[in-house]
Design an enzyme around this catalytic site. Sequence first.
Site, PDB file in Angstrom:
ATOM      1  N   LYS A  68       0.874  -1.308  -0.011  1.00 50.13           N
ATOM      2  CA  LYS A  68       0.101  -0.005   0.110  1.00 50.13           C
ATOM      3  C   LYS A  68       0.722   1.268  -0.003  1.00 50.13           C
ATOM      4  O   LYS A  68       0.643   2.234  -0.756  1.00 50.13           O
ATOM      5  CB  LYS A  68      -0.677  -0.137   1.264  1.00 50.13           C
ATOM      6  CG  LYS A  68      -1.847   1.126   1.343  1.00 50.13           C
ATOM      7  CD  LYS A  68      -2.556   1.137   2.628  1.00 50.13           C
ATOM      8  CE  LYS A  68      -3.496   0.028   2.918  1.00 50.13           C
ATOM      9  NZ  LYS A  68      -4.236  -0.055   4.155  1.00 50.13           N
ATOM     10  N   LYS A  80       2.122  -3.553  11.048  1.00 48.17           N
ATOM     11  CA  LYS A  80       0.671  -3.420  11.657  1.00 48.17           C
ATOM     12  C   LYS A  80       0.733  -4.277  13.076  1.00 48.17           C
ATOM     13  O   LYS A  80       1.679  -5.010  13.402  1.00 48.17           O
ATOM     14  CB  LYS A  80      -0.237  -4.576  10.810  1.00 48.17           C
ATOM     15  CG  LYS A  80      -1.701  -4.434  11.046  1.00 48.17           C
ATOM     16  CD  LYS A  80      -2.144  -3.371  10.026  1.00 48.17           C
ATOM     17  CE  LYS A  80      -3.480  -3.294  10.106  1.00 48.17           C
ATOM     18  NZ  LYS A  80      -3.959  -2.109   9.114  1.00 48.17           N
ATOM     19  N   GLY A 186     -20.454  -3.569   5.743  1.00 44.14           N
ATOM     20  CA  GLY A 186     -19.745  -3.066   6.990  1.00 44.14           C
ATOM     21  C   GLY A 186     -20.153  -1.678   6.826  1.00 44.14           C
ATOM     22  O   GLY A 186     -19.664  -1.106   6.116  1.00 44.14           O
ATOM     23  N   LEU A 187     -20.846  -1.010   7.892  1.00 43.33           N
ATOM     24  CA  LEU A 187     -21.106   0.108   8.118  1.00 43.33           C
ATOM     25  C   LEU A 187     -20.419   0.891   9.354  1.00 43.33           C
ATOM     26  O   LEU A 187     -21.049   1.594  10.075  1.00 43.33           O
ATOM     27  CB  LEU A 187     -22.705   0.167   8.096  1.00 43.33           C
ATOM     28  CG  LEU A 187     -23.374  -0.197   6.984  1.00 43.33           C
ATOM     29  CD1 LEU A 187     -25.145  -0.255   7.304  1.00 43.33           C
ATOM     30  CD2 LEU A 187     -23.121   0.702   5.908  1.00 43.33           C
ATOM     31  N   VAL A 190     -15.517   3.764   7.957  1.00 40.65           N
ATOM     32  CA  VAL A 190     -15.562   3.723   6.426  1.00 40.65           C
ATOM     33  C   VAL A 190     -16.676   3.577   5.687  1.00 40.65           C
ATOM     34  O   VAL A 190     -16.995   4.597   4.818  1.00 40.65           O
ATOM     35  CB  VAL A 190     -14.354   2.860   6.104  1.00 40.65           C
ATOM     36  CG1 VAL A 190     -13.890   3.152   4.569  1.00 40.65           C
ATOM     37  CG2 VAL A 190     -12.942   3.115   6.582  1.00 40.65           C
ATOM     38  N   GLY A 191     -17.175   2.311   5.945  1.00 38.45           N
ATOM     39  CA  GLY A 191     -18.419   1.769   5.102  1.00 38.45           C
ATOM     40  C   GLY A 191     -19.585   2.757   5.342  1.00 38.45           C
ATOM     41  O   GLY A 191     -20.028   3.121   4.241  1.00 38.45           O
ATOM     42  N   ASP A 209     -24.634  -5.418   7.830  1.00 39.49           N
ATOM     43  CA  ASP A 209     -23.730  -5.241   8.855  1.00 39.49           C
ATOM     44  C   ASP A 209     -24.250  -6.239   9.999  1.00 39.49           C
ATOM     45  O   ASP A 209     -25.425  -6.592   9.920  1.00 39.49           O
ATOM     46  CB  ASP A 209     -23.568  -3.948   9.475  1.00 39.49           C
ATOM     47  CG  ASP A 209     -22.454  -3.631  10.338  1.00 39.49           C
ATOM     48  OD1 ASP A 209     -21.672  -2.831  10.009  1.00 39.49           O
ATOM     49  OD2 ASP A 209     -22.214  -4.264  11.426  1.00 39.49           O
ATOM     50  N   ARG A 214     -26.513  -0.327  13.220  1.00 36.55           N
ATOM     51  CA  ARG A 214     -26.158   0.260  11.883  1.00 36.55           C
ATOM     52  C   ARG A 214     -26.918   0.034  10.797  1.00 36.55           C
ATOM     53  O   ARG A 214     -27.046   1.216   9.997  1.00 36.55           O
ATOM     54  CB  ARG A 214     -24.821  -0.048  11.877  1.00 36.55           C
ATOM     55  CG  ARG A 214     -23.728   0.381  12.925  1.00 36.55           C
ATOM     56  CD  ARG A 214     -22.309  -0.232  12.915  1.00 36.55           C
ATOM     57  NE  ARG A 214     -21.674   0.765  13.969  1.00 36.55           N
ATOM     58  CZ  ARG A 214     -20.093   0.680  14.161  1.00 36.55           C
ATOM     59  NH1 ARG A 214     -19.658  -0.125  13.266  1.00 36.55           N
ATOM     60  NH2 ARG A 214     -19.694   1.404  15.170  1.00 36.55           N
ATOM     61  N   ASN A 266      -9.104  -4.570   4.304  1.00 29.62           N
ATOM     62  CA  ASN A 266      -7.781  -5.126   4.040  1.00 29.62           C
ATOM     63  C   ASN A 266      -7.705  -6.633   3.908  1.00 29.62           C
ATOM     64  O   ASN A 266      -8.633  -7.312   4.380  1.00 29.62           O
ATOM     65  CB  ASN A 266      -6.656  -4.751   5.265  1.00 29.62           C
ATOM     66  CG  ASN A 266      -6.092  -3.292   5.169  1.00 29.62           C
ATOM     67  OD1 ASN A 266      -5.638  -2.714   4.239  1.00 29.62           O
ATOM     68  ND2 ASN A 266      -6.399  -2.860   6.395  1.00 29.62           N
TER      69      ASN A 266
HETATM   70  P1  NAI Z   1     -15.039  -0.320  11.805  1.00 27.01           P
HETATM   71  O1  NAI Z   1     -14.843  -1.256  12.831  1.00 27.01           O
HETATM   72  O2  NAI Z   1     -15.421   0.992  12.199  1.00 27.01           O
HETATM   73  O3  NAI Z   1     -16.314  -1.048  11.097  1.00 27.01           O
HETATM   74  C1  NAI Z   1     -16.302  -2.333  10.707  1.00 27.01           C
HETATM   75  C2  NAI Z   1     -17.720  -2.716  10.471  1.00 27.01           C
HETATM   76  O4  NAI Z   1     -17.945  -4.025   9.807  1.00 27.01           O
HETATM   77  C3  NAI Z   1     -18.397  -2.774  11.688  1.00 27.01           C
HETATM   78  O5  NAI Z   1     -19.855  -2.225  11.495  1.00 27.01           O
HETATM   79  C4  NAI Z   1     -18.977  -4.106  12.121  1.00 27.01           C
HETATM   80  O6  NAI Z   1     -20.154  -4.614  12.502  1.00 27.01           O
HETATM   81  C5  NAI Z   1     -18.728  -4.736  10.515  1.00 27.01           C
HETATM   82  N1  NAI Z   1     -18.731  -6.225  10.302  1.00 27.01           N
HETATM   83  C6  NAI Z   1     -18.040  -7.033  10.657  1.00 27.01           C
HETATM   84  N2  NAI Z   1     -17.697  -8.140  10.258  1.00 27.01           N
HETATM   85  C7  NAI Z   1     -19.098  -8.032   9.544  1.00 27.01           C
HETATM   86  C8  NAI Z   1     -19.799  -9.189   8.521  1.00 27.01           C
HETATM   87  N3  NAI Z   1     -19.429 -10.454   8.606  1.00 27.01           N
HETATM   88  N4  NAI Z   1     -20.676  -8.663   8.096  1.00 27.01           N
HETATM   89  C9  NAI Z   1     -21.116  -7.505   7.826  1.00 27.01           C
HETATM   90  N5  NAI Z   1     -20.601  -6.474   8.750  1.00 27.01           N
HETATM   91  C10 NAI Z   1     -19.409  -6.796   9.386  1.00 27.01           C
HETATM   92  O7  NAI Z   1     -13.883  -0.393  10.655  1.00 27.01           O
HETATM   93  P2  NAI Z   1     -13.319   0.580   9.620  1.00 27.01           P
HETATM   94  O8  NAI Z   1     -12.531   1.398  10.099  1.00 27.01           O
HETATM   95  O9  NAI Z   1     -14.694   1.072   9.027  1.00 27.01           O
HETATM   96  O10 NAI Z   1     -12.757  -0.391   8.686  1.00 27.01           O
HETATM   97  C11 NAI Z   1     -13.079  -1.446   7.635  1.00 27.01           C
HETATM   98  C12 NAI Z   1     -12.197  -2.130   6.903  1.00 27.01           C
HETATM   99  O11 NAI Z   1     -11.360  -1.088   6.243  1.00 27.01           O
HETATM  100  C13 NAI Z   1     -11.265  -2.785   7.804  1.00 27.01           C
HETATM  101  O12 NAI Z   1     -11.070  -3.822   7.070  1.00 27.01           O
HETATM  102  C14 NAI Z   1     -10.131  -1.700   7.827  1.00 27.01           C
HETATM  103  O13 NAI Z   1      -8.971  -2.583   8.035  1.00 27.01           O
HETATM  104  C15 NAI Z   1     -10.072  -1.354   6.340  1.00 27.01           C
HETATM  105  N6  NAI Z   1      -9.367   0.073   6.488  1.00 27.01           N
HETATM  106  C16 NAI Z   1      -9.709   1.080   7.335  1.00 27.01           C
HETATM  107  C17 NAI Z   1      -8.909   2.192   7.166  1.00 27.01           C
HETATM  108  C18 NAI Z   1      -9.393   3.227   8.106  1.00 27.01           C
HETATM  109  O14 NAI Z   1      -8.715   4.524   8.094  1.00 27.01           O
HETATM  110  N7  NAI Z   1     -10.303   3.152   9.152  1.00 27.01           N
HETATM  111  C19 NAI Z   1      -7.960   2.482   6.376  1.00 27.01           C
HETATM  112  C20 NAI Z   1      -7.955   1.429   5.243  1.00 27.01           C
HETATM  113  C21 NAI Z   1      -8.448   0.150   5.462  1.00 27.01           C
HETATM  114  N1  PHE Z   2      -5.215   1.297   9.481  1.00 28.85           N
HETATM  115  C1  PHE Z   2      -5.211   2.154   8.383  1.00 28.85           C
HETATM  116  C2  PHE Z   2      -4.995   1.156   7.188  1.00 28.85           C
HETATM  117  O1  PHE Z   2      -4.625  -0.016   7.270  1.00 28.85           O
HETATM  118  C3  PHE Z   2      -4.826   3.475   8.473  1.00 28.85           C
HETATM  119  C4  PHE Z   2      -3.471   3.411   8.844  1.00 28.85           C
HETATM  120  C5  PHE Z   2      -2.575   3.766   8.066  1.00 28.85           C
HETATM  121  C6  PHE Z   2      -3.145   3.623  10.175  1.00 28.85           C
HETATM  122  C7  PHE Z   2      -1.169   3.892   8.164  1.00 28.85           C
HETATM  123  C8  PHE Z   2      -1.662   3.650  10.563  1.00 28.85           C
HETATM  124  C9  PHE Z   2      -0.782   3.961   9.651  1.00 28.85           C
HETATM  125  O2  PHE Z   2      -4.343   1.653   6.006  1.00 28.85           O
END
Ligand code: NAI
Ligand code: PHE
Length: 364
Positions: A68, A80, A186-187, A190-191, A209, A214, A266
């Site tokens: 990435k 990580k 996934g809401l 990000v979602g 979700d 959500r 990811n």
């Molecule tokens: P989060 O923890 O805020 O949200 C994840 C959501 O997915 C939750 O609402 C959860 O209930 C839901 N979920 C989990 N398992 C599920 C399933 N089997 N079916 C339906 N819903 C399900 O996480 P966030 O931050 O939104 O990240 C989402 C994904 O994006 C992760 O894989 C994370 O590693 C990836 N990501 C996040 C970044 C960030 O800046 N937050 C950056 C890059 C990647």
């Molecule tokens: N966890 C996020 C990702 O997988 C955001 C992040 C990037 C956090 C770089 C720390 C460092 O991309």
Amino acid sequence: MDIETVSPLWDGELCSVRFDRETGAWFVIAVHSTRLGPASGGTRAMVYPSVGDAVADATRLATAMTTKMAVAGLPMGGGKSVIALPAPRAELGDERWRRILRIHAANLDELGGTYTTGPDIGTSSADMDVLRETTRFAFGGSAATGGPGSGAPATALGVFTAVRAAVAEAGLGDGGVAGLRLLVQGLGAVGARVAELAAEAGAELLVADLDPQRCAAAAARGARVVPAAEVTRTRCDVLLPCATGGLIDARVARTLPCAVVAGSANNQLADSDRSGHDAPDHEGAALVLARRGIIYAPDFVANAGGAVHIVGREVLGWTEDQVTRRTLEIGATLRKVFADARAYGITTEQADHALAARRLADAA
Ligand code: NAI
Ligand code: PHE
């Protein structure tokens, strides 16, 4: 999964594992590569079936961070952290959680900046604030403490940009999503934001979700809720995996009823070996999707907005505008990946890995 099965397959630089008897938490930090700079990547805190699974997740995710960072042109390596919790966060209580964060901060200090972290699944900007009370090596703290906040909004913008590029590649229009059926799995941070952007742009929105609240919130804004177990069987134009990884293996890929896969999770593809090549005896998900003409926007490219935000704001001193501009470049990067995949008859994941490999080789 046994730890002995995981480690020999991994080509990273370091993986540290620590157990805290008092809280029952395991701490894993994986540094995959520091070739482009100090490693960086989020901290994931959740319950795992075994310590081996936590190590497998950390090492896989750290490897993905190397790709990435390289593809996004950021001067950082890939790493990580995973904290394998003894119980879901909500059941831990604040005191136990605080001790867990204190130990994680001490582990970060031990590495002395070889690896820096930020929010990921199960950790927030507020948690980064707690880490920052005792370590310099946590990024993405809250605005209230002078930090830039989590990368989730930038990640969402990048994912939406990726969806538009992938939709155009699939011939579903000129890059707009109006009238297309988008299914967001996934809401979370990000979602939910991607779903908002899609709805504002006129998409027909389906959501799923595990958290009924959500789903209810999205339904109140006009989305149709799909059972979480049905996401890979529900017909849509674009499937956006925005939950945990591993949604699509080769078997699922064979019947996936969509034209495009582009989301934030990811490691969305469960069974490629993350070097971009399927095992010789195995047709992995990326290849199955490509053979079926389904456009897959590799997660390393589509979800880079969070890394651009964290590294841009914390390491490179960028303004929010600069972060936004760089995040929107995800569209151009994906168009190049799609063009390479077409030109060389390879999967988009292989094209993305080739791009990363060139950047890493240039730096060597
Ligand atoms: P989060 O923890 O805020 O949200 C994840 C959501 O997915 C939750 O609402 C959860 O209930 C839901 N979920 C989990 N398992 C599920 C399933 N089997 N079916 C339906 N819903 C399900 O996480 P966030 O931050 O939104 O990240 C989402 C994904 O994006 C992760 O894989 C994370 O590693 C990836 N990501 C996040 C970044 C960030 O800046 N937050 C950056 C890059 C990647
Ligand atoms: N966890 C996020 C990702 O997988 C955001 C992040 C990037 C956090 C770089 C720390 C460092 O991309």
